[in-house]
Design an enzyme around this catalytic site. Structure first.
Site, PDB file in Angstrom:
ATOM      1  N   HIS A 167      40.217  43.159  49.255  1.00  0.00           N
ATOM      2  CA  HIS A 167      40.199  42.619  47.890  1.00  0.00           C
ATOM      3  C   HIS A 167      39.208  41.446  47.788  1.00  0.00           C
ATOM      4  CE1 HIS A 167      42.190  41.639  43.959  1.00  0.00           C
ATOM      5  NE2 HIS A 167      41.730  40.437  44.263  1.00  0.00           N
ATOM      6  N   GLU A 168      39.365  40.480  48.677  1.00  0.00           N
ATOM      7  CA  GLU A 168      38.505  39.283  48.583  1.00  0.00           C
ATOM      8  C   GLU A 168      37.057  39.605  48.930  1.00  0.00           C
ATOM      9  OE1 GLU A 168      39.670  36.901  46.984  1.00  0.00           O
ATOM     10  OE2 GLU A 168      41.803  37.422  47.158  1.00  0.00           O
ATOM     11  N   HIS A 198      35.370  40.667  45.831  1.00  0.00           N
ATOM     12  CA  HIS A 198      34.900  39.494  45.080  1.00  0.00           C
ATOM     13  C   HIS A 198      33.660  38.898  45.757  1.00  0.00           C
ATOM     14  CE1 HIS A 198      38.134  39.127  42.180  1.00  0.00           C
ATOM     15  NE2 HIS A 198      39.072  39.011  43.100  1.00  0.00           N
ATOM     16  N   GLU A 213      37.365  40.876  38.756  1.00  0.00           N
ATOM     17  CA  GLU A 213      38.517  41.569  39.335  1.00  0.00           C
ATOM     18  C   GLU A 213      38.227  43.062  39.529  1.00  0.00           C
ATOM     19  OE1 GLU A 213      40.751  39.612  40.402  1.00  0.00           O
ATOM     20  OE2 GLU A 213      42.289  41.018  41.037  1.00  0.00           O
TER      21      GLU A 213
END
Ligand SMILES: [Zn+2]
Length: 493
Positions: free
Chosen positions: A262-263, A266, A292
């Site tokens: 997830h990170e 980003h 997101e």
């Protein structure tokens, strides 16, 4: 002359962007390294830098340079975009009166403390007066930010997702509820697969697994770093200094694995801005929702796919030969795609996640409008949980106290999460139309084609265009729930 106006504007804009990055670094440090007793001094230092940034934004010299710039017909499109973005920042900064900024900052800190204690003790009562105080200030903030005729809640959403309104979200959210409630009904009654990832997993090996996958997906660890924190996040200090954090659990593998992916989603966005934009207002995402979308695309659409597990289960088994002995790629895939009637948003699966967001959207809209009072929030929360997710919290710790957002005054943020899920599916569907080989690429660990497509269509553009425009240019349509629902149908049919 445009030359002179630009020459006067550019260093002032860059100075403000540098102050943004300094504040980001102070924030990163606070979450990762800062010794507890250092917090008071850190709070003061951050407030000082923020005050300097506020003065710079509203300085008469910047206003003069900008007025001249805006009157000039000779700007390039990026220059015009930078002027437009700085004008928006100045407008937002000037709308909130100084005493309100201070009152909110002062209310937030004790509210966050009370929230933490309430969550721990599962007693909502002592927290409610704090929330009431924060809410009344946020309502005031929404009214101050709103243009003539604009709804205050729209003004709050607009800070995170410029251009997004309740009018735009409401029909999309209704469509999601109509499709997801019956889908959850159908899927939550299926027997649960074996929990293959609930075992002992040494943290140093978890780090190795995460970093190997991060590098293969395309996060450049030479131009960034990974650290540990209680709440995972990603922060950019600059194009060549992008930092993300992870939380590790020795008894479970997927929290750190999916947190990392997830990170990293980003992080690849932050590493992918056009280098010519570095240090300017353009080297940012145009909205939280679009940001997101990049984390969700890699975490859910790639990371929770069968080809992903065909590729990475052998690597995981090499690092954890005992825990994962005899596990098949299909079992791993099933284990990370369990659909449940859960109480907790951050643990929710792809089907139920957006129902949690719609619930928060409806409640915060009512709170801001004054249609719902804080004292009624716990009961209304539980009632809505029952309607939408079919479960009722046993206590408020797993009910209205679970998220930090409202205690910190962040009303209007929740819709970004759903926008991210929807944009991610739109982008992925468009990519798949152009690149039918995507799934054999994933299975071979060839992520460059998708990453470079996202870089060209989304990352490199920074905020030179709105999120809506970027998604439209990449996919041919604006915000649309259909690709997301089609993805779920295909996956869980
Ligand atoms: Zn995120």
């Amino acid at each position: 002359m445009a030359e002179t106006a630009w020459a006067r504007f550019e260093p002032k804009m860059k100075e403000i962007c540098d102050l943004d990055r300094v504040l980001a670094l102070l924030g990163w440090d606070e979450e990762t390294c800062l010794p507890g007793p250092g917090r008071a001094a850190r709070g003061r230092q951050a407030a000082t830098v923020e005050a300097i940034r506020h003065q710079r934004l509203l300085a008469p010299e910047l206003e003069e340079a900008m007025a001249e710039l805006e009157a000039s017909p000779e700007l390039t499109p990026p220059q015009r975009a930078m002027a437009r973005l700085m004008r928006r920042r100045k407008r937002l900064a000037s709308r909130i009166p100084e005493p309100l900024v201070k009152a909110l900052a002062e209310a937030r800190s004790p509210a966050l403390g009370a929230w933490q204690e309430a969550k721990r003790s599962r007693q909502v009562g002592p927290f409610l007066p704090h929330l009431e105080k924060v809410l009344s200030l946020v309502r005031e903030r929404g009214r101050a930010l709103a243009e003539a005729g604009q709804d205050p809640y729209d003004a709050l959403i607009d800070e995170f997702d410029p251009g997004t309104t309740q009018a735009l979200l409401t029909p999309v959210f209704s469509r999601l509820v109509a499709a997801l409630v019956p889908m959850l009904d159908r899927l939550a009654s299926r027997p649960e697969p074996k929990a293959v990832f609930h075992q002992r997993f040494a943290v140093d090996r978890q780090i190795e697994l995460g970093q190997t996958i991060a590098a293969e997906l395309g996060f450049d660890l030479e131009r960034g770093r990974q650290d540990r924190s209680a709440h995972p996040f990603c922060e950019s200090i600059g194009l060549d200094d992008v930092r993300f954090t992870t939380r590790f659990d020795e008894d479970e593998l997927t929290e750190s694995l999916y947190g990392t992916i997830h990170e990293v989603g980003h992080g690849m966005y932050e590493q992918g801005f056009d280098r010519a934009f570095e240090g300017t207002e353009l080297a940012k995402a145009p909205s939280m929702g679009l940001h997101e979308s990049q984390s969700r695309l890699w975490e859910n659409l790639i990371g929770r796919s069968r080809p992903f597990w065909a590729r990475y289960l052998p690597l995981a088994q090499k690092l954890f030969p005992e825990a994962l002995a005899g596990v098949s790629a299909e079992q791993a895939y099933q284990a990370v795609n369990v659909v449940r009637r859960g109480l907790i948003r951050v643990d929710a699966d792809e089907v139920s996640y957006n129902l949690h967001i719609v619930l928060r959207f409806e409640l915060e809209r009512a709170l801001i409008a004054g249609d719902l009072e804080v004292r009624d929030l716990p009961a209304v929360w539980n009632q809505k949980m029952k309607e939408m997710l079919g479960v009722v919290p046993a206590h408020d710790g797993e009910g209205c106290l679970q998220d930090i957002h409202w205690a910190g005054g962040a009303f209007g943020y929740f819709p970004s999460y759903t926008l991210g899920n929807l944009y991610a599916s739109q982008l992925m569907a468009a990519y798949e139309r152009e690149h039918p080989a995507v799934w054999s690429d994933v299975e071979a660990g060839r992520h460059a084609p998708l990453r470079e497509w996202l870089r060209a269509k989304v990352h490199a553009r920074g905020q030179s265009a709105s999120a809506e425009q970027i998604v439209r240019d990449a996919t041919g349509s604006g915000l649309d729930a259909a690709p997301f629902l089609a993805h779920l149908e295909r996956k869980f049919a």
